[in-house]
Motif scaffolding. Sequence first.
Motif, short mmCIF file in Angstrom:
data_model
loop_
_atom_site.label_atom_id
_atom_site.label_comp_id
_atom_site.label_asym_id
_atom_site.label_seq_id
_atom_site.Cartn_x
_atom_site.Cartn_y
_atom_site.Cartn_z
N ASP A 1 27.28 -9.91 66.81
CA ASP A 1 27.74 -8.61 67.27
C ASP A 1 26.56 -7.66 67.33
O ASP A 1 26.29 -6.93 66.38
CB ASP A 1 28.83 -8.11 66.31
CG ASP A 1 29.62 -6.96 66.92
OD1 ASP A 1 29.05 -6.27 67.78
OD2 ASP A 1 30.78 -6.78 66.54
N TRP B 1 21.39 -9.23 59.34
CA TRP B 1 21.36 -10.67 59.65
C TRP B 1 22.77 -11.17 59.94
O TRP B 1 23.02 -11.85 60.92
CB TRP B 1 20.75 -11.44 58.48
CG TRP B 1 20.86 -12.91 58.60
CD1 TRP B 1 21.92 -13.69 58.22
CD2 TRP B 1 19.90 -13.81 59.16
NE1 TRP B 1 21.67 -15.00 58.50
CE2 TRP B 1 20.45 -15.11 59.07
CE3 TRP B 1 18.64 -13.65 59.72
CZ2 TRP B 1 19.76 -16.23 59.54
CZ3 TRP B 1 17.96 -14.77 60.17
CH2 TRP B 1 18.53 -16.04 60.07
N ASN B 2 23.73 -10.79 59.06
CA ASN B 2 25.11 -11.23 59.25
C ASN B 2 25.67 -10.77 60.58
O ASN B 2 26.28 -11.54 61.31
CB ASN B 2 26.01 -10.67 58.13
CG ASN B 2 25.83 -11.44 56.85
OD1 ASN B 2 25.20 -12.49 56.82
ND2 ASN B 2 26.39 -10.92 55.77
N GLU B 3 25.45 -9.48 60.86
CA GLU B 3 26.01 -8.94 62.11
C GLU B 3 25.37 -9.61 63.31
O GLU B 3 26.04 -9.94 64.28
CB GLU B 3 25.77 -7.42 62.20
CG GLU B 3 26.53 -6.61 61.18
CD GLU B 3 28.03 -6.74 61.33
OE1 GLU B 3 28.51 -7.23 62.36
OE2 GLU B 3 28.75 -6.35 60.38
N PHE B 4 24.07 -9.80 63.21
CA PHE B 4 23.34 -10.31 64.36
C PHE B 4 23.54 -11.81 64.54
O PHE B 4 23.84 -12.29 65.63
CB PHE B 4 21.86 -10.00 64.18
CG PHE B 4 21.06 -10.11 65.44
CD1 PHE B 4 21.04 -9.07 66.34
CD2 PHE B 4 20.34 -11.25 65.71
CE1 PHE B 4 20.32 -9.16 67.51
CE2 PHE B 4 19.61 -11.36 66.88
CZ PHE B 4 19.60 -10.31 67.78
N LEU C 1 25.60 -14.08 62.47
CA LEU C 1 26.89 -14.73 62.20
C LEU C 1 27.98 -14.21 63.12
O LEU C 1 28.75 -14.97 63.68
CB LEU C 1 27.29 -14.55 60.74
CG LEU C 1 26.30 -15.14 59.73
CD1 LEU C 1 26.89 -15.11 58.34
CD2 LEU C 1 25.95 -16.58 60.10
N ASN C 2 28.05 -12.88 63.26
CA ASN C 2 29.07 -12.33 64.16
C ASN C 2 28.58 -12.25 65.59
O ASN C 2 29.36 -12.01 66.49
CB ASN C 2 29.48 -10.93 63.70
CG ASN C 2 30.16 -10.95 62.35
OD1 ASN C 2 30.74 -11.97 61.98
ND2 ASN C 2 30.10 -9.86 61.64
#
Lengths: 367, 325
Positions: free
Chosen positions: B288, B280-283, B285-286
């Motif tokens: 990325d 979730w964070n990578e997708f 928030l970043n």
Amino acid sequence: MPSTFLRALTGFAVGALFAGQAFAAEEKVLNVYNWSDYIAEDTLAKFEAETGIKVNYDVYDSNELLESKLLAGHSGYDIVVPTDHTFSRLIAAGILQKLDKSKIPNFANLDPTLMDRAANYDPGNDHGIIYMWGTNGLGINVDKVKEVLGEDAPLDSYALLFDPKYADKLATCGIHVLDSASEVFPVARNYLGLDANSESDEDLEKATELWMGVRSDIQKFHSSEFINALANGDICMAFGFSGDILQAKGRAEEAGNGVNIEYIIPKEGSLVWFDMMGIPADAPHPENAQAFINFILDPQITADISNYVWYANANIKSTALVVEDVRNNPGVYPSAEVMSKLFIQKTATPKYERLRTRSWNKVKTGI
Amino acid sequence: MEAGTGASAGGGAAPVRTHWRTRLSVYLNTNGRRLVLGVPYLWLLLFFLLPFAIVLKISFAEFAIGVPPYSDLLELTQDGYFRLTLALSNYAYLFDDPQYVIAYTNSLRIAAVSTAFALLVGFPMAYGIAKAPKGPRTILLFLVVLPFWTSFLIRVYAWIGILKSNGLLNNLLISLGIIDDPLVILGSDWGVYIGIVYSYLPFMVLPLYATLEKLDPSLLEAAHDLGCRPWKAFLTITLPLALPGIVAGSMLVFIPAVGEFVIPELLGGADTFMIGRVLWNEFFLNRDWPVASAVAMAMLILLVAPIMIFQHIQAKQADGEGAGR
């Protein structure tokens, strides 16, 4: 989440269907994606009654979520309301279309001074209007905080949040903090006397250290739950958005539960932001979207929204229609002196964003 | 089957002409089988291999601002070459930062503990259902499946009301005088265990029931007649025979639990840091996608080992059954 997805999917399917018929009239549907708790109760009903356009209304509580959906493409939304720094990046990525100002006669109602500020993010104000604007600060349950900290607590300072001397005690009655990597570090840097928008590793490290010092005092990192938690008296302090905290105050008063909430823009200075209403480049119903923006800019409609959500607007003609409680509230319309201490958030580079997310994750999880 | 194919292929040259009807039936027998088998393969190709290939592709791309937010792997250069650019940095990243390894091990640990609890709860349930008379058994099985009729999200959300500090459970325990201070379950790993066991219990019970129901009761009777104690009979007869069901049920709980996002997000705390949150964070928030895809690929590789073990046991089981008949 599943319903959002389905709706987006339908929006896309319908959009694809209608793209083929350039001359056909636009279907009477509008898909709006806005922040949670950010519109008056009757706004959409009035718009539907006036135009016959059916509104599908979805909400988010972070710019990151909105941006991810838009970057994936074919979001199906016709209206989005990103905050200034995200707004400018979306323009750069070609995700927002230019407004056809000839279809938005109420554009003239916008405050030129504030729109000039917004032009920092969108030269010429071509891609959006200021929907509402506000600040980040502390929402406190005055009685509880005084009970825990004593009468001489610095109720006008970020020390309540960042100084373990106070935060450790406030932890006993509960602290909530926005879960938004982009918004937590500028205030921390500013509190430390650093440039709020610095992208240097060293400054980010110092800001992270500051948060690490109080992380165990924070009960929850969440961007919208604090409204109810404050209003119900479940927590005694939240770092959140001005209007959301004032909504909590209003809800507590309405419930008559004896919870006394105050919104504070700390004396150290805080973030100020503009939420910009725009239209995605691949919006299936751009005509309806222009009509919606024009409708929102109607002085009475804007005033109704400000009265309900406790956020300031940029519509000059509406100011007189905003109720005094809101208009004269320094938390909503800050004094010139406070305004001078507020700072904006600049658009960040992807490299810094990654570090920022990582650092915030460290604060949240300890890893 | 292979021999049949050979005979029909070389039919023309064969000294004894086979009847056309036999040849048709041989043809259908081989190809009909292929047709039937082709459907699940096509399904696998469309809904597993193709998405897998897309994720694999993105995991080698580079982050870019735009729609979609990653670079192309293949580009046509000016002098007419196709240039393939593979960014390995996304995978290197997973080893650079301890958060990925921690999240993986957390996910494996939480999934393993939950699976063990699901087995402890699910086995007696399945056993009871399998031993129940026919009428009630149908009702009991129906009750196991019944929760699927409401949304998974709503059911997990309901647990917040049960587990929170002034929720149903704590209020009940306090009013009974069992505890004085509310238990902190919501926002801890225990909330996640409860959520996973609750949500995935049917996947444990149904395969267990299927094997326990087939269990021949005369084996237990024989053991009893020969003086075996019930507990020993359970350990030496029931449990080994139920093993395929235990493995199938455990895999069906363990594998989705590793990648679980909703349950830890709603019932866990900030430090319940699982791989779903990393994704979730990578997708989100970043933004990325390449690193997010690399994380997903790593998770898949991590899950291949238990799946292989499962396959192995299943294959052995199938062999055993085949030999028995």
